[in-house]
Design a protein around this motif. Structure first.
Motif, short mmCIF file in Angstrom:
data_model
loop_
_atom_site.label_atom_id
_atom_site.label_comp_id
_atom_site.label_asym_id
_atom_site.label_seq_id
_atom_site.Cartn_x
_atom_site.Cartn_y
_atom_site.Cartn_z
N LEU A 14 -1.11 3.56 -23.88
CA LEU A 14 -2.42 4.20 -24.01
C LEU A 14 -3.22 3.99 -22.74
O LEU A 14 -3.08 2.95 -22.07
N VAL A 15 -4.04 4.99 -22.41
CA VAL A 15 -4.77 4.96 -21.15
C VAL A 15 -6.25 5.24 -21.40
O VAL A 15 -6.59 6.19 -22.10
N VAL A 16 -7.09 4.38 -20.83
CA VAL A 16 -8.54 4.60 -20.89
C VAL A 16 -9.12 4.56 -19.48
O VAL A 16 -8.93 3.58 -18.75
N LEU A 17 -9.79 5.63 -19.11
CA LEU A 17 -10.47 5.66 -17.81
C LEU A 17 -11.96 5.38 -18.03
O LEU A 17 -12.55 5.95 -18.95
N GLU A 18 -12.53 4.55 -17.21
CA GLU A 18 -13.95 4.24 -17.35
C GLU A 18 -14.50 3.75 -16.03
O GLU A 18 -13.77 3.67 -15.02
N ILE B 39 0.85 -1.20 0.00
CA ILE B 39 0.00 0.00 0.00
C ILE B 39 0.88 1.25 0.00
O ILE B 39 1.72 1.42 0.88
N VAL B 40 0.68 2.11 -1.00
CA VAL B 40 1.39 3.38 -1.05
C VAL B 40 0.40 4.50 -0.75
O VAL B 40 -0.81 4.28 -0.75
N ALA B 41 0.93 5.69 -0.50
CA ALA B 41 0.06 6.77 -0.04
C ALA B 41 -0.85 7.29 -1.13
O ALA B 41 -2.05 7.39 -0.97
N ASP B 42 -0.27 7.64 -2.27
CA ASP B 42 -1.07 8.35 -3.26
C ASP B 42 -0.68 7.93 -4.68
O ASP B 42 0.28 7.18 -4.88
N VAL B 43 -1.41 8.46 -5.62
CA VAL B 43 -1.24 8.09 -7.02
C VAL B 43 0.21 8.24 -7.52
O VAL B 43 0.72 7.34 -8.20
N PRO B 44 0.89 9.36 -7.20
CA PRO B 44 2.27 9.48 -7.71
C PRO B 44 3.17 8.33 -7.27
O PRO B 44 4.02 7.87 -8.04
N ASP B 45 2.98 7.86 -6.03
CA ASP B 45 3.81 6.75 -5.55
C ASP B 45 3.55 5.48 -6.37
O ASP B 45 4.45 4.71 -6.66
N ALA B 46 2.28 5.29 -6.73
CA ALA B 46 1.94 4.09 -7.51
C ALA B 46 2.53 4.17 -8.91
O ALA B 46 3.12 3.21 -9.40
N VAL B 47 2.38 5.35 -9.54
CA VAL B 47 2.92 5.50 -10.89
C VAL B 47 4.43 5.24 -10.89
O VAL B 47 4.96 4.56 -11.77
N ALA B 48 5.09 5.71 -9.85
CA ALA B 48 6.54 5.54 -9.77
C ALA B 48 6.93 4.07 -9.64
O ALA B 48 7.97 3.65 -10.12
N ARG B 49 6.08 3.29 -8.99
CA ARG B 49 6.42 1.87 -8.77
C ARG B 49 6.09 0.96 -9.93
O ARG B 49 6.53 -0.18 -9.97
N LEU B 50 5.23 1.43 -10.83
CA LEU B 50 4.72 0.55 -11.87
C LEU B 50 5.51 0.70 -13.16
O LEU B 50 6.11 1.74 -13.43
N ASP C 123 4.09 11.78 -16.05
CA ASP C 123 3.08 12.84 -16.20
C ASP C 123 1.68 12.34 -15.85
O ASP C 123 0.81 13.12 -15.46
N LEU C 124 1.47 11.04 -15.99
CA LEU C 124 0.14 10.49 -15.72
C LEU C 124 -0.28 10.72 -14.27
O LEU C 124 -1.47 10.81 -13.98
N GLU C 125 0.69 10.82 -13.38
CA GLU C 125 0.32 10.99 -11.97
C GLU C 125 -0.49 12.27 -11.76
O GLU C 125 -1.32 12.35 -10.86
N VAL C 126 -0.26 13.26 -12.61
CA VAL C 126 -1.01 14.51 -12.50
C VAL C 126 -2.44 14.32 -13.02
O VAL C 126 -3.42 14.68 -12.36
N PHE C 127 -2.54 13.72 -14.19
CA PHE C 127 -3.86 13.62 -14.82
C PHE C 127 -4.75 12.57 -14.15
O PHE C 127 -5.97 12.69 -14.17
N LEU C 128 -4.14 11.55 -13.56
CA LEU C 128 -4.95 10.57 -12.83
C LEU C 128 -5.50 11.16 -11.54
O LEU C 128 -6.44 10.65 -10.96
N ARG C 129 -4.89 12.25 -11.09
CA ARG C 129 -5.45 12.94 -9.93
C ARG C 129 -6.49 13.97 -10.37
O ARG C 129 -7.47 14.19 -9.68
N ALA D 69 -2.34 23.77 -12.22
CA ALA D 69 -1.29 24.49 -12.96
C ALA D 69 -0.32 23.50 -13.60
O ALA D 69 0.13 23.70 -14.73
N ALA D 70 -0.03 22.43 -12.88
CA ALA D 70 0.87 21.41 -13.43
C ALA D 70 0.24 20.74 -14.64
O ALA D 70 0.91 20.50 -15.65
N GLY D 71 -1.06 20.44 -14.54
CA GLY D 71 -1.77 19.83 -15.67
C GLY D 71 -1.70 20.73 -16.90
O GLY D 71 -1.41 20.27 -18.01
N ALA D 72 -1.96 22.02 -16.68
CA ALA D 72 -1.92 22.97 -17.80
C ALA D 72 -0.51 23.04 -18.37
O ALA D 72 -0.32 23.02 -19.60
N ALA D 73 0.50 23.08 -17.51
CA ALA D 73 1.88 23.22 -17.96
C ALA D 73 2.34 21.99 -18.75
O ALA D 73 3.04 22.12 -19.76
N ILE D 74 1.95 20.82 -18.28
CA ILE D 74 2.36 19.60 -19.00
C ILE D 74 1.72 19.57 -20.39
O ILE D 74 2.36 19.23 -21.39
#
Lengths: 212, 245, 476
Positions: free
Chosen positions: C224-228, A157-168, C258-264, C54-59
Motif C-alpha cells: 500500500l502506498v500513501v503520498l503526503e 544516487i540514481v537518475a530518476d524514479v523508475p531507477d529507484a523503483v527497480a532497485r527497491l 507500475d508505481l514508477e509511472v504514478f510516482l512521476r 498515456a501510460a498512466g491511463a493505459a495501466i
C-alpha cells in the motif's frame, strides 16, 4: 464478510461483461525517466537545495568530521542512531549517541536528532529512500526527532524514479523523503516544517569511481 | 477552390454578417462558395444537453447535406468541433451515420484552418485599423487545436494592432445551455472575461465563435462598455475600400 | 464532527450563493492560480509528459479491465504478508467493519490520515455514534474538523479559508479537541503550521489505532502506498499498534513497477512538486517496525456500477490529484461545497452522479455543472475525458424523464432545426418581431440570460435569405 467478497467479485465480473474472457492484460509502454548522465550528484544537490534540505558534499575521509560539524551547528547534544550505523561516521561526534533498542515514541521525541544512511537517492526529484536496511533503522527513528541528518553515498544516487523503483524491494517498509515535512494547506503556499522532521540535512559522500 | 459553407444555425439566424463576410473574403481570394440549402444545425446544443437522439437526427441531416463536398467551412469553432470530435461518438458502432461521419468529419474546417492549412494563406489582404484582442475559444483551442493560426491571420492584417488578452485561455462561461442552467457561474465567468478584455484597451474582441461572442458581447453591452465583439471572418473581410467608405 | 452534504441545494442554487461571496471568490482565485502556476512548471519539466500520461491511463485501464483477478491477487499478497483483508459492499458495511475493528482493540480514539474514501462513507460520523473519536491529522482536514465545516477540495479541503480565517478557527476550537492554540497566534502560515504541530504532537505519540486510505495498492506484492507532505501520514502509519486502511477497489495497480509511472504523475499534477515530501509504502506488517496489526478494507460503494458503464468506466482511473479542480473556471467561482459531495470540481461532477445515481435533483444537476471547456481533460494525468463523461451522464439524466419545460424547448428546437424550411420560417417570424424584444425578459431561461447579459439584436434578414436574394440578383 466472505459473502461481501463474493458479492463484490461477482459484481466486478458482471460489470466487465464487455471484456473478452480470454483477453490478457495488455503490456503498457512506459517512457523511461531521465537518463543517467554525469551530473547526477550536481542534479541531486540542486534538487535538495530547492527543498531547502541543505546538501553538503564531502569526501569519504572527511565524513566523520562533517557529521560532527553538522550536529555541532545544529546544537544537537543527544542524537539517536540505528544500531548498525557504521561507528566511523560518528567517531568525531561530541554529541551523546543513543543507539535505538526499541525506544518508545516519547523517548524518540526527547532526542535532538537522528543520523542515518539511505537505500537509494533519486537525482531528478531530490529524494532519499529509506528501506530499513543497513544504517537506516526502523521508520519511527527518522520521523519523531525534529532533525534528520542523512548520509548519502554518491554511488546510491540514481537518475530518476523508475531507477529507484527497480532497485527497491516492497517487502521492506519504504519511506521516500523529499525535503523536510511541508504543507501547502494554507492558501496553497508551501510552508516547510510540520510533523515530520522540520530540518533535513544531507551529506553527499563522494566515492571513487562515481565522478562525484 | 469550391468551398461548401456550413454557416451554422446561430450565424444564419443571429449573425448573418459573419456568413456574408466569409463569402466576401473567400470570393476576394478567388474561390467559389456554395451554400447547400438543406443545411440547418450540427446538433451541438442537443448533444451537449444530453438529447442524443435529436442530435443524431441533426447529424444525419448534416452528413447527408455535405456528403458530396470536399471542403466544408464552418465559421464556428464549436460547430466544427462538434462534427469532427463528437459525431464519431454520437454514431452507434458500425452504423451508417458512423461511416458517413467518418467520411465527412475530417473535411469540416474552421476558417483559420481553411485559410492557413488548405489555402496556404496568412495575409488575406485585409485592412482593419483598430486595436484588437483575440479570445481563443475553448473548442477551437482544445478540440480543433487551432493553435496560433488565428493570431497569424490577425497579425498579417494591415493597420491592426493585436494586444494580448490576460487569462486568454480561460473559458468565457457560455457553454451552450450552461449559460441558462447555471446563470450565476456563467455570468461570473463572462464578467471576468469582459473585464480582462476591457483591461487590454482594445476596441474589438475577436474570436472564431459567435456563440461565445454573443455571451461576452452581451456582458459588454450590459456594462455599456465601448468595446465591440467581432468574428475573425469580419475582420479578415475588411478592406481599405470599405474603411474609406 | 464535520457536517455532511445531505440536504444541500442543487448546484446552480448553491453556486449562486458562492458566486456572491466575495471573500470566498478571492480565496479561491488566489489559491487556484498559485497551484496552476506551480503545476505548469512541474509538468513542463518532464519531456515526455504526454507519453507518461498515456501510460498512466493505459495501466489504469488494464487494471480495471481485469479488476477481479487483481483484487484476488492483492488479497492473497496482503494476507501472505501478515495483513487481514475485509470486503465492504457499501458505506454502511465499511463503517461497521472499521468500528468493529477499532472496538476489538479496546481503544476509543483513532488518528486519521487524510482519506477521500473514509470521507465518502462518513466514517468519522459512524465512529462517533459508536463512541469512538476520530482525530483528523492533515492540516486542512484539521481546519475543517475544528470549524465543523465541510471539505471543499480534494487535496486542500480548507482551500476556501484564508489565513485569517484559519487563525480564528484555531483560536476558537483547538481547546475543545486538545491542546489549545497559543493566545498570541498570528496568521503567518508558519505560525499556523506550528500550532497544528503542537496541537497534534502528543496525540501522535500516544495513538494506538490509526485509520488511513491509500493512493495505490499493488496487486502483485500487496503493497500500500500513501503520498503526503506533512508527516502526519507517517505518524499514523508508523507509530500506532493497529492500522486500518480503507481503500476503494479502483486504487489497484497490477505490478510494483507500475508505481514508477504514478510516482512521476501524481506529485507534479497534485501539488506541483517534483516529489511530495513523504511517500510511505508498506506490505502487510514488518516485525519490529510499525503497526503489529494491519487491516485492509476493500470498498465498493458504487464503484462496480461505474465499472459497468463502458463510457463512465474511465472515471475510475482517477488518482485524486485535483488538477482538474485547480484549472476549472466553474470550480473557481462556485467553490467546492456547491457540488454537494466530498468529490467537488469536474471529477466530482462525473464521479458523484455515478456513485450515487442521478435520481435526486442535486445529483442530476451535477453533470450540467460545466461549460464543457475541456481544461480538466487537458491536465488530467490519467487522461479522463471528463467532458465526454459529462455529456454521457447528461444523456442518462434526459433518459430518466422529468424536466418538462426543458424537454419542450429542446423538442421545439429539434423540430425547427429538423428541416431548412421550418428553420427559415422561424427565422422570418423572429425577424418580424425583432423590434419588440425587450432588453430584459421576465421568465425562465430568457430571464436567466438577460439578468446579466444583453440579447443580441435579431437581424432583419437571416443569412439564407440574403444568400437566396444574392443568387437571384446575380441571375445564377
Amino acid at each position: 464478510m466472505n459473502r461481501s467478497r463474493e458479492r463484490i467479485l461477482a459484481r466486478v465480473r458482471a460489470a466487465l461483461a464487455d471484456v473478452p474472457r480470454d483477453e490478457e492484460p495488455a503490456p503498457v509502454a512506459v517512457p523511461p525517466g531521465r537518463a543517467a548522465t554525469d551530473g547526477l550528484v550536481d542534479l541531486f544537490a540542486d534538487r535538495l537545495e530547492h527543498y531547502r534540505a541543505r546538501p553538503v558534499r564531502v569526501g569519504a575521509a572527511d565524513l566523520p568530521e562533517a557529521v560532527a560539524a553538522a550536529l555541532r551547528r545544529r546544537g544537537a547534544g543527544r542524537v539517536v542512531v540505528p544500531a548498525d550505523l557504521p561507528e566511523e561516521w560518528t567517531s568525531r561526534c561530541e554529541a551523546e549517541l543513543v543507539a535505538d533498542d526499541g525506544l518508545d515514541p516519547a523517548a524518540l521525541d526527547a532526542v535532538d536528532g537522528v543520523v542515518t544512511g539511505c537505500a537509494v537517492a533519486v537525482a531528478a526529484t531530490g529524494t532519499i529512500v529509506l528501506d530499513g536496511g543497513a544504517a537506516q533503522g526502523r521508520r519511527a527513528l527518522t520521523l519523531v526527532p525534529d532533525y534528520h541528518l542523512c548520509v548519502v553515498d554518491a554511488a546510491r544516487i540514481v537518475a530518476d524514479v523508475p531507477d529507484a523503483v527497480a532497485r527497491l524491494s516492497p517487502v521492506r517498509p519504504l519511506t521516500w523523503i523529499s525535503g523536510p515535512s511541508a504543507t501547502s494547506d494554507i492558501e496553497l503556499n508551501r510552508v516547510e516544517g510540520v510533523h515530520g522532521p522540520r530540518t533535513l540535512e544531507v551529506l553527499i559522500v563522494s566515492s571513487p569511481g562515481t565522478g562525484a | 477552390m469550391r468551398i461548401a459553407l456550413f454557416v451554422t444555425c446561430v450565424n444564419d439566424t443571429l449573425f448573418p454578417r459573419t456568413g456574408q463576410a466569409v463569402v466576401r473574403l473567400l470570393e476576394r481570394l478567388g474561390h467559389e462558395v456554395v451554400f447547400p440549402a438543406g443545411q440547418t444545425c450540427c446538433g451541438q446544443m442537443h448533444y451537449n444537453t444530453g438529447y442524443r437522439r435529436d442530435a443524431q437526427r441533426l447529424a444525419v441531416r448534416f452528413v447527408e447535406t455535405f456528403a458530396d463536398h470536399d471542403v466544408v467551412l464552418a465559421p464556428s469553432g464549436s460547430c466544427a468541433a462538434m462534427v469532427r470530435d463528437n459525431y464519431p461518438r454520437l454514431a452507434p458502432a458500425g452504423s451508417r451515420l458512423g461511416r458517413a461521419a467518418a467520411e465527412v468529419a475530417p473535411r469540416v474546417l474552421d476558417l483559420s484552418e481553411l485559410l492557413v492549412d488548405v489555402l496556404g494563406v496568412t495575409d488575406v489582404g485585409a485592412y482593419f485599423p483598430h486595436r484588437v484582442a483575440y479570445h481563443p475559444t475553448c473548442h477551437g483551442m482544445r478540440l480543433l487545436g487551432l493553435g496560433d493560426r488565428p493570431l497569424r491571420l490577425l497579425r498579417a492584417v494591415r493597420g491592426l494592432e493585436l494586444v494580448e488578452l490576460p487569462d486568454a485561455e480561460e473559458c468565457c462561461g457560455f457553454g451552450g445551455t450552461f449559460a441558462v442552467k447555471n446563470p450565476a457561474v456563467s455570468a461570473a465567468m463572462g464578467w471576468d472575461k469582459a473585464r480582462n478584455a476591457a483591461a487590454t484597451g482594445a476596441e474589438v474582441l475577436c474570436a472564431v465563435d459567435n456563440s461565445c461572442l454573443m455571451h461576452i458581447g452581451g456582458v459588454l453591452r450590459r456594462q455599456r462598455s465601448g468595446m465591440r465583439v467581432m468574428h475573425l471572418a469580419e475582420i479578415l473581410a475588411s478592406t481599405e475600400k470599405e474603411a474609406v467608405r | 464532527m464535520s457536517r455532511t452534504f445531505l440536504g444541500m441545494p442543487p448546484f446552480p442554487k448553491a453556486a449562486e450563493a458562492a458566486v456572491a461571496d466575495a471573500q470566498l471568490r478571492h480565496n479561491l482565485h488566489r489559491a487556484t492560480r498559485t497551484i496552476r502556476r506551480t503545476r505548469g512548471r512541474a509538468v513542463a519539466e518532464v519531456d515526455d509528459w504526454e507519453a507518461l500520461r498515456a501510460a498512466g491511463a493505459a495501466i489504469k485501464d488494464r487494471t480495471l479491465r481485469h479488476l477481479d483477478r487483481y483484487l484476488e491477487q492483492l488479497e492473497e499478497a496482503v494476507t501472505a504478508a501478515g495483513g487481514h483483508v475485509h470486503w465492504a459492499v457499501d458505506a454502511a458495511e465499511a463503517n461497521a467493519v472499521v468500528t468493529e475493528l477499532v472496538r476489538a482493540t479496546g481503544h476509543r480514539e483513532v488518528v486519521k490520515v487524510k482519506s477521500m474514501a473514509t470521507q465518502e462513507i462518513g466514517l468519522n460520523e459512524a465512529l462517533a455514534e459508536a463512541g469512538i473519536t476520530a482525530y483528523e491529522t492533515d492540516l486542512a482536514e484539521l481546519i475543517v474538523q475544528l470549524a465543523e465545516d465541510r471539505p471543499s477540495h480534494i487535496l486542500v479541503p480548507a482551500i476556501h479559508r484564508n489565513r485569517a480565517e484559519i487563525r480564528e478557527i484555531f483560536l476558537r476550537a483547538m481547546a475543545d479537541w486538545g491542546r489549545p492554540a497559543p493566545a498570541d497566534l498570528t496568521d503567518d502560515p508558519r505560525a499556523l503550521a506550528e500550532a497544528a504541530r503542537r496541537h497534534l504532537r502528543e496525540r501522535f505519540l500516544t495513538a494506538k489505532v490509526a485509520v488511513s486510505g491509500a493512493n495505490f495498492a499493488v496487486a502483485e506484492t500487496g503493497t500500500l502506498v500513501v503520498l503526503e507532505s506533512e508527516g502526519n501520514g507517517r505518524m499514523c502509519l508508523t507509530l500506532p499498534e493497529t492500522l486500518i486502511s480503507v481503500v476503494g477497489i479502483e486504487k489497484l495497480v497490477p505490478t510494483w513497477r507500475d508505481l514508477e509511472v504514478f510516482l512521476r504523475l501524481l506529485p507534479r499534477s497534485s501539488t506541483g512538486e517534483r516529489m511530495n515530501p513523504y511517500t510511505s509504502m508498506w506490505t502487510g506488517v514488518a516485525p519490529g517496525d510499525g503497526p503489529r496489526e494491519f487491516h485492509l478494507v476493500l470498498l465498493d460503494n458504487g464503484r462496480t456500477d461505474v465499472l459497468a458503464d463502458a463510457v463512465g468506466r474511465q472515471t475510475l482511473r482517477c488518482i485524486r490529484c485535483s488538477a482538474c479542480l485547480n484549472v476549472c473556471p466553474v470550480y473557481e467561482r462556485a467553490g467546492g461545497h456547491a457540488y454537494g459531495s466530498v468529490y467537488p470540481g469536474p471529477i466530482g461532477a462525473i464521479l458523484t452522479p455515478q456513485l450515487r445515481g442521478t435520481a435526486s435533483e442535486a445529483d442530476a444537476a451535477l453533470p450540467y455543472a460545466s461549460s464543457l471547456c475541456g481544461a480538466c481533460f487537458e491536465v488530467c494525468p490519467v487522461a479522463i475525458d471528463i467532458p465526454e463523461v459529462l455529456v454521457h451522464l447528461r444523456e442518462r439524466v434526459v433518459e430518466q424523464g422529468g424536466r418538462p419545460g426543458e424537454r419542450a424547448l429542446l423538442a421545439a428546437a429539434s423540430w425547427t432545426l429538423g428541416d431548412e424550411r421550418r428553420l427559415a420560417w422561424a427565422q422570418r417570424a423572429a425577424g418580424a418581431v425583432r423590434s419588440l424584444v425587450p432588453r430584459r425578459l421576465p421568465l425562465g431561461p430568457a430571464a436567466a440570460w438577460t439578468d446579466t447579459r444583453d440579447l443580441p439584436e435579431i437581424p432583419a434578414e437571416p443569412f439564407r435569405d440574403w444568400w437566396a436574394r444574392r443568387e437571384k440578383e446575380d441571375g445564377r
